[in-house]
Scaffold this motif. Sequence first.
Motif, short mmCIF file in Angstrom:
data_model
loop_
_atom_site.label_atom_id
_atom_site.label_comp_id
_atom_site.label_asym_id
_atom_site.label_seq_id
_atom_site.Cartn_x
_atom_site.Cartn_y
_atom_site.Cartn_z
N SER A 193 14.71 13.04 -17.74
CA SER A 193 14.64 11.72 -18.33
C SER A 193 15.87 11.44 -19.20
O SER A 193 16.44 10.35 -19.15
N SER A 235 18.83 10.67 -17.09
CA SER A 235 18.73 9.31 -16.55
C SER A 235 19.13 8.27 -17.59
O SER A 235 19.77 7.27 -17.26
N SER A 241 23.67 9.44 -19.38
CA SER A 241 24.40 10.17 -18.35
C SER A 241 25.39 11.18 -18.94
O SER A 241 25.76 12.15 -18.29
#
Length: 80
Positions: free
Chosen positions: A36, A39, A42
Amino acid sequence: MEIQLLFFGIATDLVGENSLPYTIEENTTIAELKNSLISNFSELKNINEFAIAVNEEYADDDLIITNGDVVAIIPPVSGG
């Protein structure tokens, strides 16, 4: 669920914060949290090389995070 993330060292620079609240699903593991975070940030693409501590204790990828936990993201440290 709401947890508190703490960032140390280069992780603070990568994210631009030293701490922030973070919402996750119930029964989220450390491994799922790492995915997570990759995501959403980055810059943390190398998070699998970082140590993770939950409530001041180092945690393995299979640990299930609970509501209100404090999760520290600790990058590798070198010294001389």
